[in-house]
Enzyme design. Structure first.
Site, PDB file in Angstrom:
ATOM      1  N   PHE A   1      -5.120  -1.535  10.556  1.00  0.00           N
ATOM      2  CA  PHE A   1      -5.039  -2.767   9.761  1.00  0.00           C
ATOM      3  C   PHE A   1      -6.403  -3.273   9.302  1.00  0.00           C
ATOM      4  O   PHE A   1      -6.556  -4.430   8.964  1.00  0.00           O
ATOM      5  CB  PHE A   1      -4.302  -3.865  10.538  1.00  0.00           C
ATOM      6  CG  PHE A   1      -3.013  -3.414  11.145  1.00  0.00           C
ATOM      7  CD1 PHE A   1      -1.919  -3.106  10.353  1.00  0.00           C
ATOM      8  CD2 PHE A   1      -2.889  -3.268  12.511  1.00  0.00           C
ATOM      9  CE1 PHE A   1      -0.729  -2.669  10.918  1.00  0.00           C
ATOM     10  CE2 PHE A   1      -1.701  -2.827  13.085  1.00  0.00           C
ATOM     11  CZ  PHE A   1      -0.624  -2.527  12.281  1.00  0.00           C
TER      12      PHE A   1
ATOM     13  N   GLY B   1      -0.921   4.899   9.218  1.00  0.00           N
ATOM     14  CA  GLY B   1       0.487   4.577   9.392  1.00  0.00           C
ATOM     15  C   GLY B   1       1.332   4.430   8.142  1.00  0.00           C
ATOM     16  O   GLY B   1       2.556   4.508   8.230  1.00  0.00           O
TER      17      GLY B   1
ATOM     18  N   ARG C   1       4.230   1.885  -9.838  1.00  0.00           N
ATOM     19  CA  ARG C   1       5.158   2.985  -9.570  1.00  0.00           C
ATOM     20  C   ARG C   1       5.290   3.200  -8.067  1.00  0.00           C
ATOM     21  O   ARG C   1       4.297   3.256  -7.346  1.00  0.00           O
ATOM     22  CB  ARG C   1       4.626   4.249 -10.235  1.00  0.00           C
ATOM     23  CG  ARG C   1       5.520   5.476 -10.122  1.00  0.00           C
ATOM     24  CD  ARG C   1       4.774   6.682 -10.655  1.00  0.00           C
ATOM     25  NE  ARG C   1       5.580   7.887 -10.709  1.00  0.00           N
ATOM     26  CZ  ARG C   1       5.077   9.113 -10.830  1.00  0.00           C
ATOM     27  NH1 ARG C   1       3.759   9.259 -10.903  1.00  0.00           N
ATOM     28  NH2 ARG C   1       5.854  10.163 -10.862  1.00  0.00           N
TER      29      ARG C   1
ATOM     30  N   PRO D   1      10.118   5.428  -1.918  1.00  0.00           N
ATOM     31  CA  PRO D   1      10.855   4.188  -1.625  1.00  0.00           C
ATOM     32  C   PRO D   1      11.042   3.936  -0.130  1.00  0.00           C
ATOM     33  O   PRO D   1      11.003   2.781   0.319  1.00  0.00           O
ATOM     34  CB  PRO D   1      12.202   4.403  -2.323  1.00  0.00           C
ATOM     35  CG  PRO D   1      11.919   5.385  -3.401  1.00  0.00           C
ATOM     36  CD  PRO D   1      10.854   6.297  -2.855  1.00  0.00           C
ATOM     37  N   LYS D   2      11.239   4.988   0.639  1.00  0.00           N
ATOM     38  CA  LYS D   2      11.450   4.811   2.080  1.00  0.00           C
ATOM     39  C   LYS D   2      10.179   4.295   2.749  1.00  0.00           C
ATOM     40  O   LYS D   2      10.224   3.390   3.590  1.00  0.00           O
ATOM     41  CB  LYS D   2      11.891   6.135   2.709  1.00  0.00           C
ATOM     42  CG  LYS D   2      12.456   6.007   4.108  1.00  0.00           C
ATOM     43  CD  LYS D   2      13.081   7.321   4.544  1.00  0.00           C
ATOM     44  CE  LYS D   2      13.793   7.180   5.884  1.00  0.00           C
ATOM     45  NZ  LYS D   2      14.448   8.456   6.288  1.00  0.00           N
TER      46      LYS D   2
ATOM     47  N   LYS E   1      -0.181   1.004  -7.906  1.00  0.00           N
ATOM     48  CA  LYS E   1      -1.124  -0.092  -7.708  1.00  0.00           C
ATOM     49  C   LYS E   1      -1.366  -0.404  -6.231  1.00  0.00           C
ATOM     50  O   LYS E   1      -2.143  -1.299  -5.912  1.00  0.00           O
ATOM     51  CB  LYS E   1      -0.629  -1.354  -8.422  1.00  0.00           C
ATOM     52  CG  LYS E   1      -0.595  -1.218  -9.936  1.00  0.00           C
ATOM     53  CD  LYS E   1      -0.647  -2.547 -10.648  1.00  0.00           C
ATOM     54  CE  LYS E   1       0.605  -3.365 -10.474  1.00  0.00           C
ATOM     55  NZ  LYS E   1       0.571  -4.597 -11.299  1.00  0.00           N
ATOM     56  N   GLY E   2      -0.728   0.298  -5.320  1.00  0.00           N
ATOM     57  CA  GLY E   2      -0.915   0.002  -3.901  1.00  0.00           C
ATOM     58  C   GLY E   2      -0.030  -1.137  -3.461  1.00  0.00           C
ATOM     59  O   GLY E   2       0.211  -2.081  -4.220  1.00  0.00           O
TER      60      GLY E   2
ATOM     61  N   GLY F   1       0.340  -1.897   0.413  1.00  0.00           N
ATOM     62  CA  GLY F   1       0.230  -2.215   1.831  1.00  0.00           C
ATOM     63  C   GLY F   1      -0.268  -3.623   2.111  1.00  0.00           C
ATOM     64  O   GLY F   1       0.028  -4.185   3.163  1.00  0.00           O
ATOM     65  N   GLU F   2      -1.038  -4.203   1.178  1.00  0.00           N
ATOM     66  CA  GLU F   2      -1.581  -5.547   1.389  1.00  0.00           C
ATOM     67  C   GLU F   2      -0.656  -6.632   0.842  1.00  0.00           C
ATOM     68  O   GLU F   2      -0.402  -7.641   1.503  1.00  0.00           O
ATOM     69  CB  GLU F   2      -2.961  -5.677   0.715  1.00  0.00           C
ATOM     70  CG  GLU F   2      -3.915  -4.529   0.948  1.00  0.00           C
ATOM     71  CD  GLU F   2      -4.422  -4.429   2.369  1.00  0.00           C
ATOM     72  OE1 GLU F   2      -4.125  -5.320   3.187  1.00  0.00           O
ATOM     73  OE2 GLU F   2      -5.113  -3.442   2.670  1.00  0.00           O
TER      74      GLU F   2
END
Length: 730
Positions: A233, A460, A619, A623-624, A693-694, A696-697
């Protein structure tokens, strides 16, 4: 050129490394079996500031198995020449064992090396250190702030003073620690002047360069290996002192050394999200058009490094206020240096700004969504650039429909369920698109399989899987015939694995490399007189399941295996690259979070009943994996809002809850009903060649203010400090 068939990208595939992880075969930093390894345990300072006046190591050295105790008294002088690409300017990092100064409580002051972990632990307990302690400063509210970083457009003070409607509120966020499952660990081994590090890192190349700089050796003399990271993180994105210590201990003892931090040591051995004080003043007309935003914020940092993060962007571009003023100051304290934590900067700003917008909506009697809609900008007013994509309005619309926002009674404290007060709230979130150069090596072998390598990491989110999907479709292979490798500094360079940039940058390099290999094979075929594709137009050829064929005539073609064997080629290999050009658009991801909470009217306990997030994240490759990221981000946001809080005893700088028994994080019982939706058709080709565009944040940002706003709606009480505690609601 005919587009390649897309069968892997966009499919909800399981992780390619999933079986390794659930069977325990994935090897993490401390688990590598290195012959002859010995163990190191750090001795931490027990004062918050001062000097070491004496170190007695006799009892430790007398213990069976103890090989050496290293401190500033016997450690060699290290060059610390600095790495210009590193975290801070050269020479500013903590210099371990180089002098007698103590800069924060928990600072490494010695290390014990022994043949067993138990002997090293016992030896560390026996090292007796004497100090000349000084008064410790760890409270941001009573320490002076440094020079500000500022931003201004228009005349915000004047516009605020003349605004018919005003909100003036100060929001506070406690220090928070990452607390990933995997502890930080390093195994160091020298072979001559070559150093190998098996390390927990989000940036193998960065660790390589930092440690090379510390020891004054060439970069290629340091080899960093990190195939799996058990969560991070953000706190494994730089080379912390324990890595230097493990390498130093290995060189001084002539043995491979394993050093693993304890859970307690993570609270001062690596970074954390700093505490913030964030004042927001909003001025608007009575129709809800915001005219002025004035923001003054302070954040803690260490005395030896000035840590800052991108905490100003949100206030500059999220809304269309013509007059904005920002003042960002850091406060140097006797603490270790903070670091980025999920949603860095944007999550902090989001809590303050989105809470203030909710307060303004209540003051005006306007629906919170409607207020945000009225202040949607047409362009990025700070950068004076058009947005590449901005579908935040659609996030609001879809979220309101799916959440059932229309059923909401806007009056606070109007809905009950027995003893529970029920409230709903929402907030917007945004995070910028980080674009940096990356490379990936692609090799197509004669057996029809491919190997793709890049020196990125995977803490992760599913890096192995998503990049395998991109490579499989670009090469026209099935997933099982593509292997993606990462986590090794000898592989092609990539940016840090953080800031939601890996898919954007590394993914674009993977796409480039795989496209080049596919086109090499096509060129070989159309120029080979023995090929069924001889003389064909290369632009009409696609590859599916390892077979090249004319798109309109699938019967005319051959496999990679046939083509390479006939031409006596063992493999085709290229280096894929991507370097972003000049930004002509303002590029961000967006989200809208909707939350329902229940608050016990007598006890003040807050429970999240359900949460929905709707995201414009470009994009979606997998999806999972995206759904997993959304759920994980929401869980983290619940922790930020209701639980996570690092407590410091300001008398001596001791962290009093440095363990998972007293530092609260969400558990399964806290997470009843979470759902994420990603808008379709949102590819952003202004951002990068693959349109991502990412995400995770952005899935984290907006959760905490949405919960805080829902708590206000439930109780009528505005809490401006995170985490929200029962005491604040009684």
């Amino acid at each position: 050129m005919s587009p390649q068939p897309q069968s892997a990208v966009g499919a909800p595939l399981s992780r390619v490394d999933g079986r390794l992880k659930v069977t325990g075969k994935a090897t993490y930093a401390a688990e590598h079996d290195i012959e002859g390894v010995v163990h190191a345990v750090i001795v931490d300072s027990t004062i918050g500031r001062g000097r070491i006046t004496g170190i007695d190591t006799r009892a430790a050295l007398a213990q069976p198995g103890v090989l050496k105790v290293i401190s500033h008294l016997n450690a060699p002088v290290l060059p610390y020449r600095g790495n210009p690409e590193s975290f801070d300017p050269p020479g500013r990092q903590l210099r371990v064992f180089q002098d007698d100064k103590v800069l924060f409580r928990g600072q490494p002051v010695a290390v014990v090396v022994a043949t067993t972990l138990e002997a090293a632990q016992h030896g560390a307990e026996l090292v007796n250190i004497r100090y000349d302690a000084e008064k410790t400063s760890t409270d941001m509210t009573s320490a002076p702030a440094g020079e500000p970083v500022t931003y201004a457009r228009g005349d915000a003070d004047k516009a605020f003073a003349s605004a018919p409607v005003k909100v003036d509120a100060t929001y506070q966020q406690a220090r928070a620690h990452h607390n990933a499952m995997e502890l930080h660990a390093t195994i160091a081994r020298w072979e001559g002047d070559k150093l190998t590090l098996w390390d927990k890192t989000q940036w193998p190349k960065g660790t390589q360069k930092d440690i090379a700089a510390v020891f004054g050796i060439p970069n290629d003399s340091v080899h960093v290996i990190s195939p799996f990271v058990g969560g991070a993180f953000g706190n494994a994105i730089r080379a912390w002192p324990h890595i230097t210590i493990s390498a130093l201990a290995a060189r001084e003892t002539g043995r491979p050394v394993k050093l693993m931090l304890t859970r307690r040591q993570l609270y001062f051995g690596v970074g954390y999200r700093p505490s913030y004080e964030y004042r927001v003043r909003l001025g608007s007309d009575r129709r809800g058009r915001v005219s002025a935003m004035v923001q003054d914020l302070k954040a803690e940092t260490s005395t030896y490094e000035n840590f800052t993060e991108r905490v100003l962007h949100t206030g500059q571009m999220l809304y269309s206020a013509p007059h904005v003023s920002q003042d960002y100051r850091t406060v140097a304290l006797d603490v270790n240096t903070p670091i980025w934590m999920r949603g860095p900067g944007f999550a902090t700003a989001g809590f303050a700004i989105e809470s203030a917008m909710d307060e303004l909506a209540h003051e005006l009697g306007i629906d919170p969504i409607e207020l945000r809609q009225r202040n949607e900008p047409e362009e990025d007013l700070a950068e004076q650039l058009p947005f590449s994509t901005r579908r935040l309005r659609e996030c609001y619309t879809v979220g309101a429909r799916e959440f059932g926002w229309h059923r909401r009674n806007p009056r606070p404290r109007s809905t009950r369920d027995g003893d529970w007060l029920i409230g709903t709230g929402m907030a917007a979130g945004t995070y910028d698109v980080l674009r940096n150069a990356a490379q990936a090596r692609v090799r197509l072998d004669a057996d029809g399989t491919a190997l793709v390598e890049a020196a990125t990491s995977d803490m992760g989110p599913g890096t192995y899987t998503s990049h395998t999907q991109v490579a499989a479709d670009a090469l026209g292979l099935t997933m099982r015939n593509v292997t993606f490798r990462l986590g090794d500094s000898t592989m092609p360079p990539t940016p840090p694995h953080g800031g939601s940039q890996t898919m954007t940058n590394v993914g674009s390099a993977v796409q480039d490399g795989c496209d080049k290999v596919r086109l090499q094979a096509i060129k070989l075929a159309v120029e080979d007189r023995r090929s069924p594709l001889y003389g064909a137009d290369a632009d009409d050829i696609v590859v599916r399941a390892g077979r090249l064929h004319i798109q309109r005539d699938p019967a005319r073609g051959e496999t990679y295996r046939q083509l390479l064997a006939r031409n006596n080629r063992t493999h085709l290999e290229v280096l894929g690259t991507w370097t972003p050009g000049e930004a002509r658009h303002s590029m961000y991801t967006y989200g809208a979070i909707f939350v329902e909470v229940a608050v016990d009217a007598r006890l003040g306990l807050v429970r999240v009943r359900r949460m929905l997030g709707v995201f414009d994240a470009g994009r979606i490759i997998s999806p999972k994996l995206a759904d997993s990221q959304a759920l994980g981000g929401m869980v983290g946001g619940i922790g930020q809002a209701l639980l996570e809080h690092t407590v410091t005893d300001h008398r001596d700088g001791r962290i009093v809850n440095a363990d998972l028994a007293n530092y609260m994080v969400p558990v399964n019982a806290d997470i009843p009903d979470l759902r994420g939706i990603f808008l379709d058709g949102g590819e952003d080709l202004h951002a990068d060649p693959i349109g991502v565009k990412g995400l995770g944040e952005v899935v984290f940002i907006g959760v905490a203010p949405a919960i805080a706003n829902a708590v206000f709606h439930a109780t009528g009480r505005r809490v401006r400090e995170l985490p929200i505690t029962a005491e604040a609601l009684l």
